[in-house]
Design a protein around this motif. Structure first.
Motif, short mmCIF file in Angstrom:
data_model
loop_
_atom_site.label_atom_id
_atom_site.label_comp_id
_atom_site.label_asym_id
_atom_site.label_seq_id
_atom_site.Cartn_x
_atom_site.Cartn_y
_atom_site.Cartn_z
N LEU A 1 26.73 28.65 -11.81
CA LEU A 1 27.69 29.57 -11.19
C LEU A 1 28.07 30.69 -12.15
O LEU A 1 28.16 30.47 -13.37
CB LEU A 1 28.95 28.81 -10.78
CG LEU A 1 28.71 27.60 -9.86
CD1 LEU A 1 30.03 26.89 -9.57
CD2 LEU A 1 28.05 28.03 -8.56
N ASP A 2 28.30 31.86 -11.59
CA ASP A 2 28.72 33.00 -12.40
C ASP A 2 30.23 32.87 -12.71
O ASP A 2 30.66 33.04 -13.84
CB ASP A 2 28.43 34.28 -11.58
CG ASP A 2 28.94 35.52 -12.27
OD1 ASP A 2 28.78 35.61 -13.50
OD2 ASP A 2 29.51 36.39 -11.58
N GLU A 3 30.99 32.50 -11.70
CA GLU A 3 32.45 32.33 -11.89
C GLU A 3 32.75 30.88 -12.18
O GLU A 3 32.23 30.00 -11.49
CB GLU A 3 33.17 32.63 -10.57
CG GLU A 3 33.41 34.06 -10.30
CD GLU A 3 34.24 34.24 -9.02
OE1 GLU A 3 34.80 33.26 -8.50
OE2 GLU A 3 34.28 35.38 -8.55
N SER A 4 33.62 30.62 -13.13
CA SER A 4 34.01 29.21 -13.30
C SER A 4 35.29 28.91 -12.52
O SER A 4 35.42 27.85 -11.94
CB SER A 4 34.15 28.84 -14.78
OG SER A 4 35.37 29.26 -15.28
N PHE B 1 33.68 36.93 -19.69
CA PHE B 1 35.02 36.35 -19.58
C PHE B 1 35.98 37.00 -20.58
O PHE B 1 37.10 37.39 -20.23
CB PHE B 1 34.95 34.83 -19.79
CG PHE B 1 36.30 34.16 -19.82
CD1 PHE B 1 37.23 34.39 -18.82
CD2 PHE B 1 36.64 33.29 -20.85
CE1 PHE B 1 38.48 33.78 -18.84
CE2 PHE B 1 37.87 32.67 -20.88
CZ PHE B 1 38.81 32.93 -19.88
N SER B 2 35.51 37.17 -21.82
CA SER B 2 36.38 37.76 -22.85
C SER B 2 36.80 39.17 -22.47
O SER B 2 37.95 39.57 -22.66
CB SER B 2 35.65 37.80 -24.21
OG SER B 2 35.20 36.52 -24.53
N ASP C 1 52.32 33.05 -10.20
CA ASP C 1 53.27 33.47 -9.16
C ASP C 1 53.67 34.94 -9.28
O ASP C 1 54.06 35.56 -8.29
CB ASP C 1 54.56 32.62 -9.25
CG ASP C 1 54.35 31.25 -8.62
OD1 ASP C 1 53.25 31.00 -8.09
OD2 ASP C 1 55.29 30.43 -8.66
N ASP C 2 53.60 35.50 -10.52
CA ASP C 2 54.04 36.90 -10.68
C ASP C 2 52.95 37.91 -10.30
O ASP C 2 52.99 39.06 -10.72
CB ASP C 2 54.49 37.14 -12.13
CG ASP C 2 53.33 36.98 -13.12
OD1 ASP C 2 52.17 36.75 -12.69
OD2 ASP C 2 53.57 37.09 -14.34
N SER C 3 51.97 37.45 -9.54
CA SER C 3 50.87 38.29 -9.02
C SER C 3 49.72 38.49 -10.01
O SER C 3 48.74 39.14 -9.67
CB SER C 3 51.32 39.69 -8.58
OG SER C 3 52.23 39.57 -7.57
N THR C 4 49.85 37.96 -11.22
CA THR C 4 48.71 38.08 -12.14
C THR C 4 47.56 37.25 -11.60
O THR C 4 47.76 36.16 -11.07
CB THR C 4 49.09 37.52 -13.54
OG1 THR C 4 50.31 38.09 -13.94
CG2 THR C 4 48.01 37.80 -14.57
N GLN C 5 46.35 37.79 -11.74
CA GLN C 5 45.16 37.04 -11.34
C GLN C 5 44.06 37.28 -12.35
O GLN C 5 43.90 38.40 -12.84
CB GLN C 5 44.69 37.47 -9.96
CG GLN C 5 43.70 36.47 -9.39
CD GLN C 5 42.83 37.04 -8.29
OE1 GLN C 5 43.32 37.82 -7.48
NE2 GLN C 5 41.57 36.65 -8.28
N LEU C 6 43.34 36.22 -12.67
CA LEU C 6 42.24 36.35 -13.62
C LEU C 6 41.06 35.54 -13.12
O LEU C 6 41.21 34.38 -12.71
CB LEU C 6 42.67 35.79 -14.99
CG LEU C 6 41.57 35.78 -16.05
CD1 LEU C 6 41.40 37.18 -16.65
CD2 LEU C 6 41.87 34.79 -17.17
N THR C 7 39.87 36.13 -13.16
CA THR C 7 38.67 35.37 -12.84
C THR C 7 38.00 34.99 -14.15
O THR C 7 37.76 35.86 -15.00
CB THR C 7 37.70 36.21 -11.98
OG1 THR C 7 38.39 36.56 -10.79
CG2 THR C 7 36.46 35.41 -11.62
N GLU D 1 32.68 24.38 -19.81
CA GLU D 1 32.80 25.26 -18.65
C GLU D 1 32.51 26.72 -19.00
O GLU D 1 31.84 27.42 -18.25
CB GLU D 1 34.23 25.12 -18.11
CG GLU D 1 34.44 25.83 -16.82
CD GLU D 1 35.75 25.39 -16.15
OE1 GLU D 1 36.05 24.19 -16.16
OE2 GLU D 1 36.44 26.28 -15.64
N LEU D 2 33.00 27.18 -20.17
CA LEU D 2 32.97 28.62 -20.44
C LEU D 2 31.83 29.04 -21.37
O LEU D 2 31.60 30.23 -21.54
CB LEU D 2 34.32 29.05 -21.01
CG LEU D 2 35.48 28.87 -20.02
CD1 LEU D 2 36.82 29.06 -20.70
CD2 LEU D 2 35.35 29.83 -18.84
N ASN D 3 31.14 28.11 -21.99
CA ASN D 3 29.93 28.45 -22.75
C ASN D 3 28.69 27.89 -22.05
O ASN D 3 27.75 28.60 -21.75
CB ASN D 3 29.98 27.88 -24.17
CG ASN D 3 30.91 28.66 -25.08
OD1 ASN D 3 31.01 29.88 -25.00
ND2 ASN D 3 31.62 27.96 -25.96
#
Ligand code: FAD
Length: 487
Positions: free
Chosen positions: A82-85, A105-106, A91-97, A212-214
């Motif tokens: 998968l490309d996305e993990s 990712f970095s 809750d404050d609307s922040t979103q990170l893929t 997961e990320l490497n």
């Protein structure tokens, strides 16, 4: 030589394959009428749900077992990287893929949080370093054989002991390295991959991020249940016999040696016995007349989970396969799980939507949601009160974040809670991963894969060394393969 295995969880199936390949005549006894234990699936009202695990890492460990199939059996195990993990929501609307490519990712972290990308790439390099230096020792070998400590694998671990993070907690290490509360929270979450608390678990567990990320996350083309299905096929190709509806009542011990099993009142002889049942009930029920390793059995249990399986009659473009809606107070959430043994009023929620990957898992225009909240192991909390309260909280939290009244879209529901996890798989207190890793000696305190006094008795699965989760259960089978006598 005859091997008999208690339980067709993923650790039991993998052990069956390895022992059959070694030449044993293998029979598995499973209390349910299906294999897989926690790793199963079900269908309801046109939706398919993977019942347990949803995150798949280290697929090479399954590939390894697939290659052991009988020649000409033609069993394949297709999966995608998968490309996305994971998609993270606050809750404050922040979103990170989060992406499985460390550079991508970095850069994403830099874009969203203004944290220099090199901080994350360096962190991930260290996670990889810790994993590579320690996995051969802590995961791939028995920690309970003196010979392990006289192998060449011990040297890199010892030489780097101060860099492995054994002497601080995950959270201490993450807050020193990352210095941003949301990114600390994201990396602290990896403690939950073996049911632990980042505020207590040793820093070496920051190496879990490496998987997961490497190394990346994967998805079997037809869903997680395919792992169980294909491995059962491999075992059957090697003439392993699975006996379903067969609850084992006793492991027969004579003169310090495992001699067989008692199933439905019948005694069945064996030269080697493996228990894939959780180690706690293995001792309390199947070995009740033997000495009990109380210190091991009384270790703190890992967290359990409450899962809502929801059929949702619309699609949400905001969501990916794996999604997290974070709590606003992570420390308090873990204090509730491990100290208070209760459920926090603002829990972190994991939503897995396998129909994003396999659209046939839900009717057209709909989605199958697996909604999981980490909760304490079952010590008699009033789940009938907790569950409806938690359902309201979850609906409100996700609904607020996605800007919808979520309840109107739920067209079918099923629920798994710590009590049903225990009753379906005999996992003590419904813990997902056996004992927790909430102290720096946890790796050494798990039950060995063999019995130190009873010859011919072995243990596989998530409640024994090296620990819970699909990859580690598969490694427990490999260690048994290494330790068991040749035929
Ligand atoms: P289990 O699955 O515990 O199965 C044991 C088997 O033994 C069962 O089939 C049981 O019926 C049988 N048995 C017990 N007693 C007897 C008896 N007396 N006689 C006969 N049979 C008996 N892991 C991941 O890697 N990724 C994830 O995303 C993930 N998410 C999870 C989510 C949930 C909701 C759950 C429940 C678990 C999750 N896990 C995950 C953990 C993973 O599922 C487990 O670590 C793993 O499947 C455990 O396998 P096991 O071999 O220990 O056997």
């Amino acid at each position: 030589m005859k091997a008999k295995i208690v339980g067709a969880g993923i650790g039991g199936i993998a052990t069956a394959i390895r022992l059959a390949k070694k030449g044993y005549s293998v029979e598995v006894y499973e209390q349910n009428n299906y294999p897989g234990g926690k790793l199963t699936a079900f269908e309801q009202d046109g939706f398919r749900f993977d019942a347990g695990p949803s995150l798949f890492t280290l697929p090479e460990l399954v590939d390894d077992l697939i290659t052991l199939q009988k020649e000409g059996a033609n069993i394949d195990f297709p999966y995608d990287k998968l490309d996305e993990s994971c998609r993270y929501f606050w809750d404050d609307s922040t979103q990170l893929t989060a992406y499985t490519n460390p550079e991508k990712f970095s850069k994403e972290v830099e874009k969203v949080f203004d944290i220099p990308a090199k901080i994350i790439t360096q962190y991930l390099k260290e996670a990889s370093f810790k994993y590579e230096k320690s996995s051969k020792l802590f995961l791939e070998k028995s920690l309970h054989k003196t010979s392990t400590f006289f192998t060449k694998e011990i040297i890199p671990a010892l030489l780097n002991i101060y860099r492995l993070g054994l002497f601080e907690t995950m959270h201490q290490l993450n807050s020193t390295k990352l210095k941003h509360p949301k990114i600390e929270q994201l990396f602290d979450r990896f403690a939950t991959y073996n049911g632990s608390d980042p505020y207590q678990a040793p820093g070496i567990l920051t190496s879990i991020a490496n998987l997961e990320l490497n190394k990346g996350t994967y998805y079997p083309t037809e869903g997680m249940h395919q792992i169980t299905e294909r491995l059962v096929q491999v075992a059957e190709s090697l003439d392993v016999k699975f006996n379903y509806n067969s609850s084992v009542e006793k492991i027969i011990i004579e003169s310090g040696k495992a001699k067989g099993l008692q199933v439905n009142g019948e005694v069945l002889s064996a030269d080697l016995v493996v228990s894939n049942m959780d180690v706690y009930p293995t001792y309390k029920k199947l070995l009740s007349d033997q000495q009990q390793p109380e210190a091991i059995l009384n270790q703190e249990r890992s967290s359990s989970a409450l899962i809502f399986y929801w059929g949702i009659n619309r699609e949400f473009k905001e969501l990916g396969l794996h999604n997290i809606f974070f709590s606003n107070d992570y420390k308090e959430e873990f204090r509730h799980i491990f100290k208070l043994k209760s459920v926090f009023s603002d829990p972190t929620i994991y939503v897995n939507v396998s129909s994003k990957q396999t659209p046939q898992d839900a009717p057209d225009g709909m989605e199958n949601w697996f909604v999981m909240i980490n909760v304490p192991a079952n010590i008699g909390q009033d789940w009938d009160v907790i569950i409806p309260e938690l359902k309201k909280t979850v609906i409100a939290k996700i609904g607020n974040r996605l800007g919808v009244a979520l309840e109107q879209y739920i067209v079918t529901e099923n629920i798994l809670d710590p009590r049903s996890i225990e009753s379906k798989t005999s996992s003590y207190q419904g813990a997902l991963y056996g004992s927790s890793s909430n102290n720096r000696y946890a790796a050494f305190l798990r039950h060995p894969n063999f019995h130190q006094k009873i010859k011919g008795l072995y243990f596989s699965g998530g409640s024994v060394h090296p620990g819970g989760g699909i990859p580690l259960c598969l490694l427990s089978a490999k260690i048994i393969d290494d330790l068991s006598p040749n035929v």
